[in-house]
Write a protein that holds these residues in place. Structure first.
Motif, PDB file in Angstrom:
ATOM      1  N   SER A   1      -9.593  33.969   2.871  1.00 31.98           N
ATOM      2  CA  SER A   1     -10.188  33.891   3.582  1.00 31.98           C
ATOM      3  C   SER A   1     -10.676  33.979   4.807  1.00 31.98           C
ATOM      4  O   SER A   1     -10.165  34.955   4.935  1.00 31.98           O
ATOM      5  CB  SER A   1      -9.226  32.190   2.944  1.00 31.98           C
TER       6      SER A   1
ATOM      7  N   GLY B   1     -12.292  26.757   5.700  1.00 31.45           N
ATOM      8  CA  GLY B   1     -12.818  26.585   4.663  1.00 31.45           C
ATOM      9  C   GLY B   1     -12.587  25.108   4.813  1.00 31.45           C
ATOM     10  O   GLY B   1     -13.162  25.043   6.098  1.00 31.45           O
ATOM     11  N   ARG B   2     -11.561  24.039   4.232  1.00 32.76           N
ATOM     12  CA  ARG B   2     -11.826  23.183   5.083  1.00 32.76           C
ATOM     13  C   ARG B   2     -10.005  22.480   5.381  1.00 32.76           C
ATOM     14  O   ARG B   2     -10.359  21.488   5.733  1.00 32.76           O
ATOM     15  CB  ARG B   2     -11.401  21.757   3.720  1.00 32.76           C
ATOM     16  N   SER B   3      -9.290  23.978   5.662  1.00 33.52           N
ATOM     17  CA  SER B   3      -8.375  22.807   6.612  1.00 33.52           C
ATOM     18  C   SER B   3      -8.757  23.035   8.415  1.00 33.52           C
ATOM     19  O   SER B   3      -9.121  24.557   8.244  1.00 33.52           O
ATOM     20  CB  SER B   3      -7.385  23.719   5.904  1.00 33.52           C
ATOM     21  N   LYS B   4      -8.069  22.669   8.929  1.00 36.28           N
ATOM     22  CA  LYS B   4      -8.514  22.565  10.402  1.00 36.28           C
ATOM     23  C   LYS B   4      -7.012  22.067  11.460  1.00 36.28           C
ATOM     24  O   LYS B   4      -6.892  21.595  11.224  1.00 36.28           O
ATOM     25  CB  LYS B   4      -9.758  21.729  11.108  1.00 36.28           C
TER      26      LYS B   4
END
Length: 372
Positions: free
Chosen positions: A85, A103-106
């Protein structure tokens, strides 16, 4: 600051620098890693005020800048992101928080200003030389196990590195001792090391350095002054304070007149010591070696649990001799030997024993006996 970089590059560099950071810190900024983006790279720096590691890694820099964030927290986040990633690192306008997105992580991490971050690299170095990574790793591997952990004799809490003339050649020598055993290793002195001050590299620095010398093709640049050492290993720069003390005259404890030679097969001997010491107590790990012509009997007695003996064919042609050693110390030394056979030069049950590696003439070990 706003940059994007590959997770693998970020993780590799963080892995190198975050280990320096102590998990418990009374000074908050020392729990953080300094991130500075510039040009096409991200530079990371971590320190505990005695040791500092800096590494640069490639990055796409949209907006240059610098900040500091909690080192172990950032490392744990990046470690848990999926392989392959990309990671975005971006600070807010006030510089009080940094977003880590992939990705979808923050994640949002609190920042401390980079101006508070201490700098260890001030000062000049009197000597500079280049050394193969394999040579430096060999010096460390052969001696590190003998470093003392006793804080009262702080000058023994590291490896003593200095130049010395041996058999008409200048050698770069590493020595470590804890008073019970001593390890010494030499390599050919590189150009530029002549006349360098004798330095004591602290245990933590040695341990971190060992982990960074994994690429045998690298050449390490070493810079030395009376108080500091700086090592450049590829894209990594490690700066460390040195132990301020006088290393004892180790030559005095290396026996010169031990005349009883014992030759043992290294692997068989180590396995026998390991087996019989199973029965020893943690406190007294003594193993007794009874030597007769061509044969050794290893014995361990533990009043609480029993006894163990094992016989081993050896090369020994002198008067019978009984001598005791700490089993762990014997195993530490035999694990460093690279040849099939080891040579023990003995004097009597109360005198230090000299151990040599037949395959590596540039290393020797001294072991104090125990009463058994």
């Amino acid at each position: 600051m706003r940059i994007t970089l590959e997770r693998s590059n970020l993780l590799k560099s963080l892995n190198h620098v975050h280990r320096v950071v102590e998990r418990r810190n009374t000074i908050p900024i020392l729990s953080n890693v300094l991130l500075r983006s510039d040009g096409a790279s991200l530079e990371m720096k971590a320190t505990d005020l005695d040791l500092e590691i800096t590494e640069a890694t490639p990055a796409q820099v949209e907006q240059a800048g610098a900040t500091t964030v909690p080192a172990h927290l950032l490392y744990d986040i990046v470690r848990k992101l999926p392989d392959g990633s990309e990671v975005l690192l971006a600070t807010n306008a006030e510089g009080t928080a940094m977003t880590v997105a992939s990705g979808r992580s923050k994640f949002s991490l609190q920042c401390l200003p980079q101006s508070d971050f201490p700098d260890l690299t001030a000062g000049s170095f009197s000597h500079s030389f280049r050394l193969k990574a394999t040579d430096l790793k060999m010096l460390i591997d052969r001696t590190q196990f003998a470093i003392s952990t006793e804080e009262t004799r702080y000058y023994l809490n590291g490896i003593f590195v200095h130049t010395v003339e041996s058999k008409g050649e200048l050698k770069l020598r590493a020595v470590a001792t804890d008073g019970h055993r001593l390890a010494r290793a030499d390599v050919e002195a590189p150009s530029g090391s002549e006349g360098m001050p004798g330095i004591i590299i602290p245990r933590k620095t040695v341990s971190e350095l060992q982990k960074l010398l994994d690429n045998p093709d690298l050449v390490v640049t070493v810079e030395v002054s009376d108080a500091k050492i700086r090592l450049t290993i590829g894209s990594i720069v490690m700066t460390s304070k040195l132990i301020d003390g006088t290393f004892p005259d180790y030559q005095r404890v290396i026996p010169a007149n031990n005349d009883k030679e014992l030759r043992v097969d290294c692997q068989s001997f180590a396995q026998a010591v390991d087996r019989v010491s199973t029965i020893s107590s943690e406190r007294g790990r003594a193993v007794k070696l009874a030597l007769n012509e061509g044969q050794m009997t290893l014995t361990v007695n533990n009043p609480d649990s029993g006894s163990a003996t094992e016989e081993l064919p050896v090369g020994y042609e002198h008067d019978p001799l009984e001598i005791g050693f700490n089993a762990k110390y014997l195993l530490d030394i035999t694990s460093q030997l690279t040849g099939t056979d080891a040579i023990f030069m003995l004097a009597d049950p109360g005198s230090p024993t000299l151990v040599r590696d037949l395959a590596a003439e540039d290393a020797l070990y001294v072991l104090m006996p125990m009463r058994v």
